[in-house]
Design a protein around this motif. Structure first.
Motif, PDB file in Angstrom:
ATOM      1  N   CYS A 167       0.837  -1.199   0.000  1.00 20.25           N
ATOM      2  CA  CYS A 167       0.000   0.000   0.000  1.00 20.25           C
ATOM      3  C   CYS A 167       0.873   1.250   0.000  1.00 20.25           C
ATOM      4  O   CYS A 167       2.038   1.221   0.412  1.00 20.25           O
ATOM      5  N   LEU A 168       0.283   2.350  -0.477  1.00 23.23           N
ATOM      6  CA  LEU A 168       0.946   3.645  -0.570  1.00 23.23           C
ATOM      7  C   LEU A 168       0.020   4.714  -0.027  1.00 23.23           C
ATOM      8  O   LEU A 168      -1.200   4.550   0.026  1.00 23.23           O
ATOM      9  N   ALA A 169       0.612   5.856   0.344  1.00 22.40           N
ATOM     10  CA  ALA A 169      -0.180   7.026   0.748  1.00 22.40           C
ATOM     11  C   ALA A 169       0.680   8.268   0.598  1.00 22.40           C
ATOM     12  O   ALA A 169       1.826   8.296   1.064  1.00 22.40           O
ATOM     13  N   TYR A 170       0.153   9.272  -0.085  1.00 28.42           N
ATOM     14  CA  TYR A 170       0.808  10.573  -0.221  1.00 28.42           C
ATOM     15  C   TYR A 170       0.354  11.497   0.901  1.00 28.42           C
ATOM     16  O   TYR A 170      -0.813  11.461   1.324  1.00 28.42           O
ATOM     17  N   SER A 171       1.262  12.339   1.361  1.00 35.99           N
ATOM     18  CA  SER A 171       0.878  13.396   2.301  1.00 35.99           C
ATOM     19  C   SER A 171       0.133  14.491   1.554  1.00 35.99           C
ATOM     20  O   SER A 171       0.147  14.556   0.320  1.00 35.99           O
ATOM     21  N   SER A 172      -0.507  15.385   2.292  1.00 36.43           N
ATOM     22  CA  SER A 172      -1.334  16.424   1.660  1.00 36.43           C
ATOM     23  C   SER A 172      -0.521  17.398   0.832  1.00 36.43           C
ATOM     24  O   SER A 172      -1.038  17.985  -0.122  1.00 36.43           O
ATOM     25  N   ASP A 173       0.759  17.605   1.156  1.00 38.08           N
ATOM     26  CA  ASP A 173       1.606  18.499   0.375  1.00 38.08           C
ATOM     27  C   ASP A 173       2.440  17.769  -0.675  1.00 38.08           C
ATOM     28  O   ASP A 173       3.296  18.385  -1.325  1.00 38.08           O
ATOM     29  N   SER A 174       2.221  16.473  -0.848  1.00 30.91           N
ATOM     30  CA  SER A 174       2.898  15.649  -1.857  1.00 30.91           C
ATOM     31  C   SER A 174       4.395  15.534  -1.626  1.00 30.91           C
ATOM     32  O   SER A 174       5.119  15.097  -2.527  1.00 30.91           O
ATOM     33  N   GLN A 175       4.880  15.892  -0.452  1.00 28.48           N
ATOM     34  CA  GLN A 175       6.309  15.821  -0.176  1.00 28.48           C
ATOM     35  C   GLN A 175       6.732  14.489   0.426  1.00 28.48           C
ATOM     36  O   GLN A 175       7.888  14.099   0.291  1.00 28.48           O
TER      37      GLN A 175
ATOM     38  N   ALA B 183      -5.942  14.442   6.710  1.00 36.57           N
ATOM     39  CA  ALA B 183      -6.005  15.591   5.810  1.00 36.57           C
ATOM     40  C   ALA B 183      -5.344  16.829   6.403  1.00 36.57           C
ATOM     41  O   ALA B 183      -4.563  17.507   5.740  1.00 36.57           O
ATOM     42  N   SER B 184      -5.623  17.139   7.655  1.00 39.58           N
ATOM     43  CA  SER B 184      -5.172  18.414   8.224  1.00 39.58           C
ATOM     44  C   SER B 184      -4.152  18.240   9.343  1.00 39.58           C
ATOM     45  O   SER B 184      -3.760  19.219   9.959  1.00 39.58           O
ATOM     46  N   LYS B 185      -3.711  17.040   9.604  1.00 40.36           N
ATOM     47  CA  LYS B 185      -2.785  16.801  10.709  1.00 40.36           C
ATOM     48  C   LYS B 185      -1.581  16.028  10.197  1.00 40.36           C
ATOM     49  O   LYS B 185      -1.650  15.319   9.199  1.00 40.36           O
ATOM     50  N   ASN B 186      -0.478  16.141  10.900  1.00 45.42           N
ATOM     51  CA  ASN B 186       0.715  15.370  10.572  1.00 45.42           C
ATOM     52  C   ASN B 186       0.611  13.999  11.218  1.00 45.42           C
ATOM     53  O   ASN B 186       1.346  13.652  12.143  1.00 45.42           O
ATOM     54  N   CYS B 187      -0.337  13.236  10.711  1.00 41.61           N
ATOM     55  CA  CYS B 187      -0.661  11.953  11.307  1.00 41.61           C
ATOM     56  C   CYS B 187      -0.828  10.933  10.190  1.00 41.61           C
ATOM     57  O   CYS B 187      -1.413  11.220   9.144  1.00 41.61           O
ATOM     58  N   LEU B 188      -0.303   9.741  10.417  1.00 40.74           N
ATOM     59  CA  LEU B 188      -0.400   8.652   9.461  1.00 40.74           C
ATOM     60  C   LEU B 188      -1.120   7.486  10.118  1.00 40.74           C
ATOM     61  O   LEU B 188      -0.775   7.072  11.231  1.00 40.74           O
ATOM     62  N   LEU B 189      -2.122   6.950   9.430  1.00 47.20           N
ATOM     63  CA  LEU B 189      -2.875   5.803   9.909  1.00 47.20           C
ATOM     64  C   LEU B 189      -2.462   4.557   9.135  1.00 47.20           C
ATOM     65  O   LEU B 189      -2.170   4.633   7.932  1.00 47.20           O
TER      66      LEU B 189
ATOM     67  N   TYR C 268       0.283   7.278  13.816  1.00 52.20           N
ATOM     68  CA  TYR C 268       1.675   7.674  14.041  1.00 52.20           C
ATOM     69  C   TYR C 268       1.805   9.186  13.930  1.00 52.20           C
ATOM     70  O   TYR C 268       1.230   9.810  13.032  1.00 52.20           O
ATOM     71  N   ASP C 269       2.592   9.737  14.840  1.00 51.16           N
ATOM     72  CA  ASP C 269       2.898  11.165  14.839  1.00 51.16           C
ATOM     73  C   ASP C 269       4.181  11.375  14.036  1.00 51.16           C
ATOM     74  O   ASP C 269       5.236  10.850  14.401  1.00 51.16           O
ATOM     75  N   LEU C 270       4.096  12.155  12.954  1.00 54.27           N
ATOM     76  CA  LEU C 270       5.254  12.381  12.092  1.00 54.27           C
ATOM     77  C   LEU C 270       6.130  13.523  12.580  1.00 54.27           C
ATOM     78  O   LEU C 270       7.114  13.860  11.909  1.00 54.27           O
ATOM     79  N   PHE C 271       5.780  14.141  13.701  1.00 57.99           N
ATOM     80  CA  PHE C 271       6.656  15.126  14.327  1.00 57.99           C
ATOM     81  C   PHE C 271       7.590  14.441  15.334  1.00 57.99           C
ATOM     82  O   PHE C 271       8.793  14.688  15.356  1.00 57.99           O
ATOM     83  N   ARG C 272       7.016  13.600  16.161  1.00 58.73           N
ATOM     84  CA  ARG C 272       7.797  12.921  17.196  1.00 58.73           C
ATOM     85  C   ARG C 272       8.167  11.488  16.806  1.00 58.73           C
ATOM     86  O   ARG C 272       8.866  10.826  17.556  1.00 58.73           O
ATOM     87  N   TYR C 273       7.658  11.027  15.669  1.00 58.41           N
ATOM     88  CA  TYR C 273       7.968   9.692  15.156  1.00 58.41           C
ATOM     89  C   TYR C 273       7.640   8.612  16.185  1.00 58.41           C
ATOM     90  O   TYR C 273       8.498   7.813  16.574  1.00 58.41           O
TER      91      TYR C 273
ATOM     92  N   SER D 179     -10.575   7.717   6.515  1.00 60.94           N
ATOM     93  CA  SER D 179     -11.047   8.658   7.542  1.00 60.94           C
ATOM     94  C   SER D 179     -11.842   9.752   6.859  1.00 60.94           C
ATOM     95  O   SER D 179     -11.683   9.998   5.652  1.00 60.94           O
ATOM     96  N   ASP D 180     -12.690  10.426   7.632  1.00 61.44           N
ATOM     97  CA  ASP D 180     -13.481  11.502   7.041  1.00 61.44           C
ATOM     98  C   ASP D 180     -12.627  12.751   6.858  1.00 61.44           C
ATOM     99  O   ASP D 180     -11.454  12.791   7.236  1.00 61.44           O
ATOM    100  N   GLN D 181     -13.213  13.798   6.261  1.00 56.06           N
ATOM    101  CA  GLN D 181     -12.461  15.001   5.936  1.00 56.06           C
ATOM    102  C   GLN D 181     -11.987  15.740   7.178  1.00 56.06           C
ATOM    103  O   GLN D 181     -10.924  16.361   7.171  1.00 56.06           O
ATOM    104  N   SER D 182     -12.742  15.680   8.250  1.00 58.68           N
ATOM    105  CA  SER D 182     -12.340  16.366   9.482  1.00 58.68           C
ATOM    106  C   SER D 182     -11.298  15.595  10.265  1.00 58.68           C
ATOM    107  O   SER D 182     -10.625  16.158  11.133  1.00 58.68           O
ATOM    108  N   GLY D 183     -11.157  14.307  10.011  1.00 54.19           N
ATOM    109  CA  GLY D 183     -10.203  13.498  10.754  1.00 54.19           C
ATOM    110  C   GLY D 183     -10.712  13.025  12.092  1.00 54.19           C
ATOM    111  O   GLY D 183      -9.915  12.542  12.909  1.00 54.19           O
ATOM    112  N   ASP D 184     -12.012  13.111  12.340  1.00 52.06           N
ATOM    113  CA  ASP D 184     -12.559  12.696  13.624  1.00 52.06           C
ATOM    114  C   ASP D 184     -13.014  11.241  13.634  1.00 52.06           C
ATOM    115  O   ASP D 184     -13.128  10.633  14.696  1.00 52.06           O
TER     116      ASP D 184
END
Length: 893
Positions: A377-385, A424-430, A441-446, A465-470
């Motif tokens: 599986c793959l997943a891009y971040s919201s900024d494509s970086q 979508a709006s958080k630095n979080c990976l599921l 996973y928190d991509l700030f504190r790894y 996940s939904d658009q709000s991330g809740d």
């Protein structure tokens, strides 16, 4: 739609030897491609050229301009590294074991079985026959395993499986003086390495070092007395008896009339000297075997890689151990020095590890490892970086798209990772896994900061996940249910039941709180989770539904079925809009075990993964085939078909199999004929990649099957990624290396742009560069515009060039120090062309999003810099004020 291959990530090394050129460029084979790693810039680039099979050997010229590669079918490429193009191709009849450029770059030494061949290296000039065989030496009695050139390119030392070393002179001698090469005898195992030692005072050859597989390190020296006849007495008798027989000499193919090609060394003639064994040393690492080694002449040091993952660094000739460390659990298949000798490079083919280690400071320069099994599986971040990958080795890796480097690995899962999703709006990976957990996973504190579980253990295969991330939703493989959690407190909110098969597709609508799910029970269901209504719609199909995706605007839904069709639905009206028949488009490739031809076989003729483009105009589809199809949604036509690889080492690439490879016992490639000697030796340096279809079953022992497991298009729309058997392939629309003019004319030339700049006409120069669509010229013209003229030039830019100009500005923001100048350009463009941008927002969205990401990153960097220096500036200001008002100031006259 002009997507081109950009990079291959997820597999930094898979076997074979690696070379380092210009001290900082690491060249390694990755399947049938070549990967170039810049150790200073921390970037990985994969060359676009492909070999027919997996690459086994790589050699580079001393200046780093040319690269010579050999694949499993003994087909060779001669590549210009800076231009990234194949200059020449060559095929050998014999199997190649070692290849090496001469220090002066004029010749290439190739070991073709028992033969040592010296070829002339092609240069930059055009030649009808660039490769020319200069000399052939046929004195070895077994396969040549290693060789080394003398610094003056006049001698070659060769080690072979017959436990001997031989010294060959390239200078042709007279028939009366013809002698067999000197034999270095004494080793009791296969020779792994042979190197010339240099005297630092005279820069002449002083010794020869040889290493065998059992860990013996011999040092050989020579005396000034010339040798009458080398070798054993039996060899001398054979030489004397054959001196008068010219017919025996004619059996060896040698090129006549080339005596002037080799200028003999003015000093000592090494092939006439009497060599003797000076010293014996042993590694004493039994039962481990030596699998790789290298020698650095300047430092007089030897690095040795062993079969148990340990490497040793010794200073010669005293054989002083400097380091003895373990860097891997498996055998080290390559170990080399860089040009300066301060960095050591190690590769482990079985684990896919590639390490660069500085032995003086004992620190890592590079530490990369790919996935052990296929990427699921793959997943891009919201900024494509960022790009996250999950595989069957229970690991999740996060890669930087621009550099191709992995910067964090999560290994908390206990089973295969099946789905990934960036919030979508958080630095979080599921991530979802077959171990029955969904992790955040928190991509700030790894770190893994939340775990979502179920009352009983389930196997998750889909995630969203939904658009709000809740709200977090995951589909199961065994219980056919959909579990819903709250992101806030990881509490299980609801369990959606209704499907009668595994739920392999889940996705929320982009503009509504509606969840779509697809299952193998031939249905697609819509669920209203927030209103508590459960299933609100059901779409029936005639075959199993494999996946489902929403268009970016939420007005269309696409799903693929087992019969090879893509169905498009209107989720609001609940009606089927149209269908694309894709069986013939994805069909291709015949497995070795197939009884039917590729045209008549029904296996694999369906899509297992779908992905909409950022504007919803086209859709990418892939499956168990060598093709990835791109369809136009409005016209339902095939726009382009990408063949992900031409590697014949993978199964399913050829449409027609060779009947000569079929035997009574089955396909020839599937017959296990591994030799134990080869397994422990230095030749088996290919990674055994296991393609498991079922737990405990391995249907294809010979070659892994080519397939595409996941497709994802970047949010910017400029690139997309495919998780394939080869690794993660990145395709991009980046025009940096592509000349794609939009409006050419006879007067539109680079010279015309330079003339306009000299005549102080920046507006005309910019328009000419935009018409040429040359990236470097566009940036040059932007920077030459005076700040006072930005408003005038920006207002007169035609609307059709806006996208190209915005892309250039986004690139300049990241690589140019003139921040305020570029922001002025952006401001003026938005002021004068705001209406046009709003009307063509769909086409300009990728470029505008790239510009927004660049501005956001700059704002973050500047705010961090200012906040960290705020108190320092206050302190300096207060100090200067206090010094001025100090009562003890003395006024010196």
């Amino acid at each position: 739609m002009n997507y081109r291959f950009q990079n291959l990530i997820g597999a930094p090394y898979r076997g074979g030897n690696v070379v380092v050129v210009n001290n900082t460029l690491l060249i390694s084979p990755v399947g049938n491609r070549i990967s170039v790693t810049d150790l200073l810039k921390s970037e990985i680039i994969t060359l676009p050229c492909q070999a027919s099979t997996n690459l086994r050997l790589i050699a580079a010229s001393s200046d780093g301009v040319f690269v010579f590669t050999v694949d499993e079918n003994n087909r060779c490429f001669f590549i210009n590294l800076s231009r990234r193009v194949v200059l020449h191709r060559l095929s050998f009849k014999h199997r190649i074991y070692v290849v090496k450029f001469s220090p002066d770059g004029r010749f290439i030494a190739v070991s073709a079985g028992k033969l040592l061949q010296i070829w002339r290296s092609p240069g930059f000039k055009k030649e009808f026959f660039p490769f020319e065989l200069i000399r052939t030496f046929a004195d070895c009695n077994d396969i040549i395993t290693c060789l080394d050139w003398s610094p003056d390119s006049d001698y070659v030392i060769v080690g072979s499986k017959d436990l001997t070393l031989r010294l060959f002179c390239l200078e042709k001698v007279k028939k009366s003086d013809s002698k067999k090469p000197f034999l270095f005898l004494g080793h009791r195992d296969i020779i792994v390495g042979a190197f010339f030692g240099v005297d630092k005072k005279t820069n002449g050859i002083a010794s020869v070092y040889s290493l065998s597989r059992d860990g013996a390190v011999f040092r050989w020296g020579f005396s000034e007395a010339e040798l009458d006849s080398p070798g054993t007495p039996e060899q001398r008798q054979e030489q004397n008896s054959a001196s008068g027989n010219d017919t025996i000499l004619k059996k060896r193919k040698e090129t006549d009339g080339k005596d002037d090609e080799f200028d003999g060394e003015n000093g000592v003639l090494l092939h006439k000297m009497k060599w003797e064994l000076m010293k014996k040393d042993y590694l004493m690492q039994a039962p481990a075997k030596v699998t790789s080694c290298d020698y650095h002449r300047g430092l007089d040091m030897v690095v040795v890689g062993l079969s148990n993952g340990v490497f040793a660094l010794y200073h010669m000739p005293d054989f002083v151990c400097i380091h003895l460390l373990s860097v891997s659990r498996e055998k080290i298949t390559t170990a080399i020095f860089n040009g300066l000798g301060n960095w050591l490079t190690f590769g482990c083919a079985k684990l896919g590890q590639l390490l660069v280690w500085e032995w003086k400071s004992e620190s890592y320069i590079l530490k990369q490892q790919g996935h052990y099994f296929d990427v699921n599986c793959l997943a891009y971040s919201s900024d494509s970086q960022l790009l996250a990958t999950g595989a069957d080795d229970n690991k999740i890796k996060v890669w930087t798209v621009s550099s191709g480097f992995c910067f964090v690995t999560f290994s908390e899962h206990n089973n295969a990772v099946t789905a990934l999703h960036f919030m979508a709006s958080k630095n979080c990976l599921l991530s979802a896994s077959l171990d029955g957990t969904v992790r955040a996973y928190d991509l700030f504190r790894y770190r893994n900061f939340k775990i979502f579980v179920t009352p009983t253990t389930k196997q998750f295969v889909s995630l969203t996940s939904d658009q709000s991330g809740d709200i977090i939703c995951a589909g199961t493989l065994d219980s056919f249910e959909i579990f819903v959690w709250s992101m806030k407190d990881a509490r299980l909110l609801e369990v959606l039941s209704g499907h009668e098969g595994p739920v392999h597709g889940l996705m929320f609508s982009p503009n509504q709180a509606i969840l779509a799910s697809s299952s193998w029970d031939k249905t697609v269901r819509l669920w209203d989770i927030f209103e508590g209504k459960g299933g609100i719609e059901k779409f029936d199909h005639t075959h199993d539904v494999l996946t489902v995706v929403y268009s970016p605007d939420g007005k269309q839904m696409a799903c693929s079925t087992l019969d090879g069709q893509i169905h498009f639905w209107d989720p609001i009206q609940g009606l089927e809009m149209f269908t694309i028949e894709g069986r013939r488009d994805i069909a291709g490739g015949r497995l070795m075990t197939d009884r039917r031809s590729a045209a008549n076989s029904s296996a694999g003729k369906y899509f297992t993964t779908l992905c909409y483009s950022s504007d919803g105009s086209y859709i990418l589809a892939g499956g168990n085939s060598k093709y990835i199809c791109m369809y136009d949604v409005a016209d339902q036509v095939l726009l382009r078909r990408f063949q992900i690889t031409h590697n014949l080492s993978l199964d399913g690439v050829l449409d027609f199999l060779n009947s000569k490879n079929m035997t009574e016992a089955g396909p020839l490639d599937l017959i296990d004929d591994d030799d134990s000697d080869t397994e422990e030796g230095v030749h088996k340096q290919s990674r055994d990649r296991l393609a498991y279809d079922l737990p405990g079953a391995m249907p294809n022992h010979g070659r892994p099957v080519i397939r595409t497991k996941c497709l994802r298009i970047a949010p910017t729309g400029r690139s997309w990624a495919a998780a394939t058997t080869e690794g993660v392939l990145l395709y991009s629309m980046d025009d940096t290396f592509i000349f794609d003019p939009t409006d050419l004319d006879m007067d539109v030339t680079p010279q015309a742009v330079d003339d306009a700049l000299k005549d102080d006409q920046p507006k005309r120069a910019l328009f000419l560069s935009l018409r040429m669509n040359e990236d470097a010229l566009i940036k040059k013209c932007i920077l030459t515009v005076a700040p006072a003229d930005i408003s005038d030039v920006a207002s007169s830019v035609p609307a059709k060039y806006l996208q190209r100009l915005v892309e250039a500005l986004a690139d300049l923001l990241e690589n140019c120090p003139h921040l305020e100048f570029i922001l002025r350009w952006c401001q003026e463009l938005c002021k004068f062309h705001g209406t046009v941008i709003q009307q063509n927002f769909t086409n300009l969205r990728p470029a505008l999003r790239t510009l927004q990401n660049a501005i956001t990153r700059l704002h973050t960097d500047l705010s961090d810099t200012c906040s960290s220096n705020e108190y320092m500036l206050r302190y300096l200001c207060s100090t200067s004020k206090r010094d001025k008002s100090h009562p003890y100031d003395i006024n010196f006259q």
